[in-house]
Enzyme design. Structure first.
Site, PDB file in Angstrom:
ATOM      1  CB  CYS A 133       3.813  -8.640 -25.576  1.00  0.00           C
ATOM      2  SG  CYS A 133       3.123  -9.939 -26.608  1.00  0.00           S
ATOM      3  CG  HIS A 162       1.150  -9.620 -21.544  1.00  0.00           C
ATOM      4  ND1 HIS A 162       1.037  -8.297 -21.885  1.00  0.00           N
ATOM      5  CD2 HIS A 162       0.991 -10.325 -22.689  1.00  0.00           C
ATOM      6  CE1 HIS A 162       0.793  -8.199 -23.181  1.00  0.00           C
ATOM      7  NE2 HIS A 162       0.762  -9.418 -23.697  1.00  0.00           N
ATOM      8  CD  GLU A 200       1.150  -6.839 -18.573  1.00  0.00           C
ATOM      9  OE1 GLU A 200       2.320  -7.258 -18.574  1.00  0.00           O
ATOM     10  OE2 GLU A 200       0.488  -6.646 -19.624  1.00  0.00           O
TER      11      GLU A 200
HETATM   12  N1  GLN Z   1       0.789  -8.050 -31.829  1.00  0.00           N
HETATM   13  C1  GLN Z   1       1.857  -8.836 -31.312  1.00  0.00           C
HETATM   14  C2  GLN Z   1       1.620 -10.328 -31.489  1.00  0.00           C
HETATM   15  O1  GLN Z   1       0.513 -10.741 -31.698  1.00  0.00           O
HETATM   16  C3  GLN Z   1       2.094  -8.515 -29.841  1.00  0.00           C
HETATM   17  C4  GLN Z   1       0.953  -8.906 -28.973  1.00  0.00           C
HETATM   18  C5  GLN Z   1       1.023  -8.292 -27.612  1.00  0.00           C
HETATM   19  O2  GLN Z   1       1.766  -7.333 -27.409  1.00  0.00           O
HETATM   20  N2  GLN Z   1       0.259  -8.803 -26.668  1.00  0.00           N
HETATM   21  O3  GLN Z   1       2.543 -11.098 -31.387  1.00  0.00           O
END
Ligand code: GLN
Length: 555
Positions: A381, A507, A509
């Site tokens: 992300c 994500h 994970e």
């Molecule tokens: N802050 C970034 C976004 O909102 C990444 C979010 C995250 O890493 N979950 O796109």
């Protein structure tokens, strides 16, 4: 009719109530029962999505986009079942529902009260899960005696009348501390906690005694007698070598046998834990170790990255290596040279998800060191976004490239808001949340890891790689490895000429399971292990045999 197990805790928080509940879940699934699990959190927030990770640890994202308590992650990993947002209940949600019903006039002019309206709403949420399960395990957050927990405890007390005594089992976890100067385990705190529970009208059926060492028969007898719990319902849950050893420990203590008898389930069926036992044996005797730097903002509180750490562990077990996480606070990487000093001799670097500006330059530097020094890199992300910013700055030469999250006025917003996020004002639950499909590109490392054409992974973000930079990034050596099926959104980016530099907007994970490591984590740790071996001249372990029929992570 589903059976209900209600798990409460006493004396102290952080007793591992969630792990106890999840372990019991595993023991029952291993007997062939369909188990669903649920957490009741007494705080007033609607969900933990808006809480600082330092307050609450990781926000666990469910398939259907629920932002939930990290215990749901334990549940999913232990019972190997994808849970939904319905498995996470908070005071905030209950009151929102009750107040909305009151405004609609659903209560027909009655005075709306904690009993019965709030408690009814809580019971409805518990019973809802029972529609799809043989056994529902509900964990009540907090400790017995907390003011905000009272409506939940009252609701689970009443549940006995609604579903019938024979369908319900109350399990209470309490601390049995060891007092060093006298060299004794003390039972008084547990007794007090049971008394507190009984004063609310709940008599526990089973008592799980958390301690740093095993309780002997004499002590168990004393606790059973003082708490009015059957002797075989008192079990010792002493500290284990690994989280995943807890189900085996509770089985050896007979907890599942007791619960099964109590609930009238078939006692003849014994749990099939062969695969789990192999996992635990392998987890506690790894041979070599790899050092993985995790560069984040909340490195003082590893719980903020709980699923990442678990997923690294699963991958380590698969490759027969111990993963040693080196926590690197991003804001301490004050310059590229400092980043190089700290990061150049790790076996892999992982930049996990994150929000906001603090530490962002350190994360950009971490991606740079990994790219330049050919260190395996997994960017999740925000970890993808900083890799793109870094590449745009140092390879494309766009010195001011940034994400508009951090630098709203940047002339080169290589990472920008998604069009549908421009007008969002509410902070809670308004991101791109939950599972979306991702189409993988042939011949990429991502595709090699998954071995599938389309994968489904969970998201939680607002920003996205800006499409107008796609051609330039690709022209310079970034490979777009995954996109949304309509090709509108970049989901995965990797470096074509790097041993293993793979990043994803989702994500991964959250989908890793102890016996089925998530493919990106698996290959990342594999690449890190290879780097470690190349540097130390060691031979690889044979990967752990797993049941391949269950190994697909898609769909
Ligand atoms: N802050 C970034 C976004 O909102 C990444 C979010 C995250 O890493 N979950 O796109």
């Amino acid at each position: 009719m589903a059976k209900h197990i209600l798990v409460t805790g006493g004396v102290s928080s952080s007793l591992g109530k969630g792990i106890t509940a999840a372990s019991l879940g595993r023991l029952l699934t291993a007997r062939g029962h369909r188990v669903l699990m649920q957490k009741l959190d007494p705080y007033v927030n609607v969900d933990p999505g808006t809480m600082n990770p330092l307050e609450h640890g990781e926000v666990f994202v469910t398939e259907d986009g629920g932002e939930t308590d990290l215990d749901l992650g334990h549940y999913e990993r232990f019972i190997d079942e994808n849970l939904h947002r319905a498995s996470s209940v908070t005071t905030g949600q209950i009151y929102s529902t009750v107040i909305a019903k009151e405004r609609r006039g659903d209560y027909l002019g009655k005075t709306v009260q904690v009993i019965p309206h709030v408690t009814d709403e809580i019971k409805a949420r518990i019973l809802l899960l029972g529609e799809d399960a043989d056994v529902v395990i509900t964990e009540v957050g907090g400790t017995v005696g907390d003011i905000e927990g009272l409506p939940f405890l009252e609701a689970i007390r009443q549940l006995r009348y609604d579903v019938g005594r024979e369908h319900i089992c109350y399990v209470h976890c309490a601390l049995v501390p060891f007092i060093a100067p006298t060299g004794e385990l003390k039972t008084k705190p547990a007794q007090h906690s049971v008394r507190e529970l009984r004063s609310i009208g709940i008599q526990p059926d089973a008592l799980v005694c958390r301690s740093d060492r095993a309780l002997d028969a004499e002590l168990k007898r004393k606790i059973a007698m003082m708490s009015d719990v059957d002797l075989d319902g008192v079990v010792s849950a002493h500290d284990a070598s690994s989280l995943y050893a807890v189900p085996l420990l509770l089985r050896d203590e007979g907890l599942d046998d007791f619960v099964v008898r109590r609930l009238g389930l078939d006692p003849a069926v014994q749990p099939d834990l062969a695969e789990w036992e192999r996992l635990v044996a392998r987890a506690i005797e790894p041979r070599d170790s790899v050092d993985i730097a995790v560069v984040g903002k909340y490195t003082d509180l590893p719980d903020a990255y709980l699923s990442v750490v678990e997923a690294l562990g699963h991958a380590g077990v698969h490759h027969g290596v111990e993963v040693r996480v080196r926590w690197v606070p991003a804001d301490e990487l004050v310059s590229p040279s400092e980043a190089r000093r700290v990061l150049q001799d790790v076996d892999g670097t992982l930049v996990p998800g994150g929000f906001g500006a603090r530490g962002i330059e350190g994360k950009v530097s971490a991606a740079r060191v990994a790219r330049e020094q050919l260190i395996p890199y997994l960017g999740i992300c925000l970890g993808l976004q900083v890799a793109v910013v870094e590449f745009a700055r140092h390879v494309l030469g766009l010195a001011e490239a940034h994400s508009s999250e951090v630098a709203p006025d940047t002339p080169e917003p290589v990472v920008d808001l998604m069009p549908d996020q421009y007008d969002v004002a509410d902070m809670g639950g308004t991101m791109r949340l939950g599972t979306y499909p991702c189409k993988l590109v042939e011949g990429t490392r991502a595709q090699a890891a998954y071995g599938e054409a389309v994968v489904y992974e969970r998201h939680r973000h607002r920003w996205e790689v800006a499409n107008r930079y796609r051609a330039r990034l690709e022209g310079a050596g970034m490979r777009i490895a995954g996109v949304s099926p309509d090709d509108r959104l970049v989901e995965m980016i990797e470096l074509a000429t790097h041993p293993w530099f793979v990043t994803c907007q989702f994500h991964p994970e959250f989908r890793s399971r102890p016996t089925r490591p998530q493919p990106l984590f698996r290959d990342f740790v594999g690449a890190a292990a290879q780097r470690m071996r190349e540097r130390s001249g060691r031979l690889p372990e044979t990967p752990l045999e797993v049941d391949q029929t269950a190994s697909t992570l898609t769909g």
